[in-house]
Motif scaffolding. Structure first.
Motif, PDB file in Angstrom:
ATOM      1  N   GLN A  10      -1.132  -1.442 -47.658  1.00 27.70           N
ATOM      2  CA  GLN A  10      -0.739  -2.521 -48.489  1.00 27.70           C
ATOM      3  C   GLN A  10       0.627  -2.062 -49.165  1.00 27.70           C
ATOM      4  O   GLN A  10       1.536  -3.104 -49.295  1.00 27.70           O
ATOM      5  CB  GLN A  10      -1.706  -3.016 -49.296  1.00 27.70           C
ATOM      6  N   GLU A  11       0.627  -1.047 -49.886  1.00 33.59           N
ATOM      7  CA  GLU A  11       1.891  -0.677 -50.838  1.00 33.59           C
ATOM      8  C   GLU A  11       3.135  -0.554 -49.814  1.00 33.59           C
ATOM      9  O   GLU A  11       4.287  -0.917 -50.168  1.00 33.59           O
ATOM     10  CB  GLU A  11       1.659   0.630 -51.605  1.00 33.59           C
TER      11      GLU A  11
ATOM     12  N   ASP B 100       3.533  -2.011 -47.006  1.00 31.78           N
ATOM     13  CA  ASP B 100       3.959  -3.212 -46.553  1.00 31.78           C
ATOM     14  C   ASP B 100       4.524  -3.829 -47.641  1.00 31.78           C
ATOM     15  O   ASP B 100       5.520  -4.420 -47.360  1.00 31.78           O
ATOM     16  CB  ASP B 100       2.579  -3.943 -46.120  1.00 31.78           C
ATOM     17  N   ASP B 101       4.086  -3.592 -48.826  1.00 34.35           N
ATOM     18  CA  ASP B 101       5.010  -4.404 -50.036  1.00 34.35           C
ATOM     19  C   ASP B 101       6.478  -3.714 -50.144  1.00 34.35           C
ATOM     20  O   ASP B 101       7.335  -4.681 -50.222  1.00 34.35           O
ATOM     21  CB  ASP B 101       4.264  -4.107 -51.058  1.00 34.35           C
TER      22      ASP B 101
ATOM     23  N   GLN C 229      -2.312   0.377 -38.482  1.00 31.38           N
ATOM     24  CA  GLN C 229      -3.029  -0.796 -38.432  1.00 31.38           C
ATOM     25  C   GLN C 229      -3.643  -1.234 -36.965  1.00 31.38           C
ATOM     26  O   GLN C 229      -4.547  -2.184 -36.807  1.00 31.38           O
ATOM     27  CB  GLN C 229      -2.320  -2.163 -38.991  1.00 31.38           C
TER      28      GLN C 229
END
Length: 576
Positions: A462-463, A465-466, A498
């Motif tokens: 997630q980080e 992706d951010d 993913q």
């Protein structure tokens, strides 16, 4: 005879005859016979340097001055005449001081900074007390010339004395701006410029000089957006002042911070400013449009045009005896050749830049960054780590945040090169966070690709992706192919982690297409390594072997042993 030879910079038979008249021939003959002097064609010299020193020491001050006064009438060059005039004059003399100042400025234009500093100091010494404006101007000239020649300590001493004697207001502000310019620490310089700004009053030219230097320094201290504010104020004040040289410098400062803030290159303004700058006698200016345009070209990955420009600037710095200018050009050339894959040239340029900066007392932590980066890529990790850690310690003490981010990235890159993603992430996260206030231009974010790889390797998807979501739009808007290639590789690695292999391979193709539009063989090889690793995990063994062998070959040609070993390790995992 011996006294005249000792006093002349280039003693010749003709000059000695003009100086001594009828005494010339017998005097020269006796000195030659006694083996005190010797002839080299038309030139005359002592048989040993100590003899010259002894002759000078035995003269009385009055006789020495009389001799120099005589020699001033017969020497041919203006600089030699000025030197003899200075040595012949013991008390303040308005006319002699004026002559010396003129000669100092002539020497300054031709790049003889050490000679210019000597003449300027002599002009200052011979300035009558009643000529206060002349004294103020000459002390600043002498300090500037000592700084250009690399004698920062002498420049600082002159300016501290002038600071103590300056009256409040614009006079004091002027001295403070010159004192700030010779500071080694950006924080110290910023404090002095701010103090100067508070005393500058309504002097547009002085305000412009202060704001343009603050604009440049904000990239080391308060952040690039504050720099943009000062840059805008510098351009406005310079336009009001109507000074072409000052306007050049103001546009350069504004263009620098505007680019670093991610707003692109103001091409028309920069080209106009460069044309104006090249009409000036002291082109290129220390913080002028030429250097700034090179900075913009380099960080936007326009390697070939930037190289041509900085090679020209380096040559000018060397031929005109401007070591600071040459050192700055070499700093950029080292980074240019590193990105171009010419790592031996890059290593040499980085070393030359550090040597020059050390010689004139201006080796700040950012100055060591190319040396640390290149050492890390060449696999000299002990050298690179020691340089980076030492630079970070100094940068923290001097609060040079941008240097902390650069050298922090080097430490993270070293760990990543050794296959240690978790410790790499600690350095890279900090470098990324600190750099956000100083470099919004996508091409300047050297740490982003490594941060993404480390995040994905430890499962912080997630980080990752951010980071990508934040960085991709700006790189696309400015069409920075180098940054787009690295971001596309990071996106491909994230998609593969993913489980979306189809989109991952499509993103790898996009990355390779962007690499084809930019020059960076090392990053290209890294993208091939990441693609080959993903192909292997997707059971595409034949394709993975071809891709990884290509990556390995590229790493070996570059001289990147740690990354070549990572490619070999991936190849060894392929069966068959």
């Amino acid at each position: 005879m011996a006294r005249a030879v000792a006093a002349l910079a280039e003693p010749t038979v003709d000059l000695l005859e003009a100086a001594l008249g009828d005494r010339h021939d017998p005097g020269l003959g006796e000195a030659l016979q006694a083996r005190i002097l010797e002839l080299d064609g038309n030139r005359v010299r002592f048989t040993h340097p100590l003899l010259a020193s002894a002759v000078v020491a035995l003269q009385t001050p009055a006789r020495r001055r009389a001799l120099h006064a005589r020699l001033a009438d017969i020497v041919r060059s203006a600089e030699e005449r000025a030197r003899h005039l200075a040595l012949a004059t013991a008390r303040p003399d308005r006319d002699v001081a004026s002559t010396l100042e003129d000669v100092a400025r002539t020497a300054q234009v031709r790049g003889a900074s050490a000679a210019a500093a000597e003449f300027a100091e002599q002009a200052l010494r011979l300035t009558p007390r009643s000529c206060t404006e002349n004294a103020r101007r000459r002390v600043l000239l002498a300090a500037d010339m000592h700084s250009h020649a690399g004698d920062v300590d002498r420049a600082t001493a002159l300016l501290e004395r002038a600071r103590a004697e300056a009256t409040p207001g614009q006079n004091r502000a002027t001295v403070l701006t010159h004192l700030a310019a010779v500071q080694a620490s950006p924080q110290s310089a910023v404090a002095l410029y701010r103090e100067a700004l508070s005393e500058a009053g309504d002097d547009d030219a002085l305000q412009a000089r202060i704001h343009l230097r603050l604009a440049s320094l904000m990239r080391f201290s308060d952040g690039v957006l504050r720099g943009v504010e000062h840059g805008e104020l510098a351009v406005r004040a310079a336009s009001r002042a109507g000074d072409a040289r000052l306007r050049c410098s103001a546009i350069a400062a504004y263009g620098l911070v505007r680019f670093n803030a991610g707003r692109g290159i103001p091409a028309t303004e920069m080209e106009d400013a460069i044309s104006l700058e090249r009409s000036l006698a002291d082109w290129p200016l220390d913080f002028g449009p030429t250097i700034t345009y090179g900075h913009q070209l380099w960080w936007s990955a326009d390697i070939d045009r930037a190289r041509t420009l900085f090679e020209e600037v380096r040559d000018v710095g060397e031929t005109r005896n401007r070591p600071q200018l040459a050192a700055e050009a070499l700093w950029f050339l080292s980074f240019l050749e590193w990105r171009a894959g010419r790592w031996e040239d890059a290593d040499r340029y980085a070393g030359e830049s550090v040597d020059l900066m050390t010689q004139f007392g201006r080796l700040l932590p950012p100055g060591e960054l190319p040396s640390a980066v290149i050492a890390a890529h060449l696999g000299r990790i002990d050298d690179a780590g020691a340089r980076a850690q030492g630079a970070i310690a100094r940068a923290e003490a001097e609060r040079i945040v941008i240097a902390q981010t650069g050298h922090g990235w080097v430490l993270g890159f070293i760990e990543l090169s050794l296959g240690n993603a978790a410790p790499a992430l600690e350095h890279l996260r900090r470098a990324y966070a600190l750099r956000n206030d100083f470099a919004l231009e996508p091409g300047m974010r050297l740490e982003v690709g490594d941060l993404l790889e480390a995040l994905i390797a430890v499962g912080e998807l997630q980080e990752a992706d951010d980071v990508l979501t934040t960085r991709e739009p700006r790189a696309a808007a400015l069409d920075r192919a180098w940054a787009l290639a690295i971001l596309a590789r990071g996106r491909a690695l994230l998609l593969a982690a993913q489980g979306d292999l189809e989109r991952a391979f499509a993103s790898f193709e996009s990355a390779l297409a962007e690499h084809a539009r930019s020059i960076d063989p090392f990053q290209n090889a890294r993208t091939l390594l990441a693609l080959g690793r993903t192909q292997r995990r997707a059971k595409k063994r034949a394709a993975a072997r071809t891709t990884l062998e290509d990556a390995l070959s590229r790493f070996e040609r570059l001289g990147a042993p740690l990354w070549a070993e990572l490619a070999r390790a991936e190849l060894s995992r392929i069966g068959g």
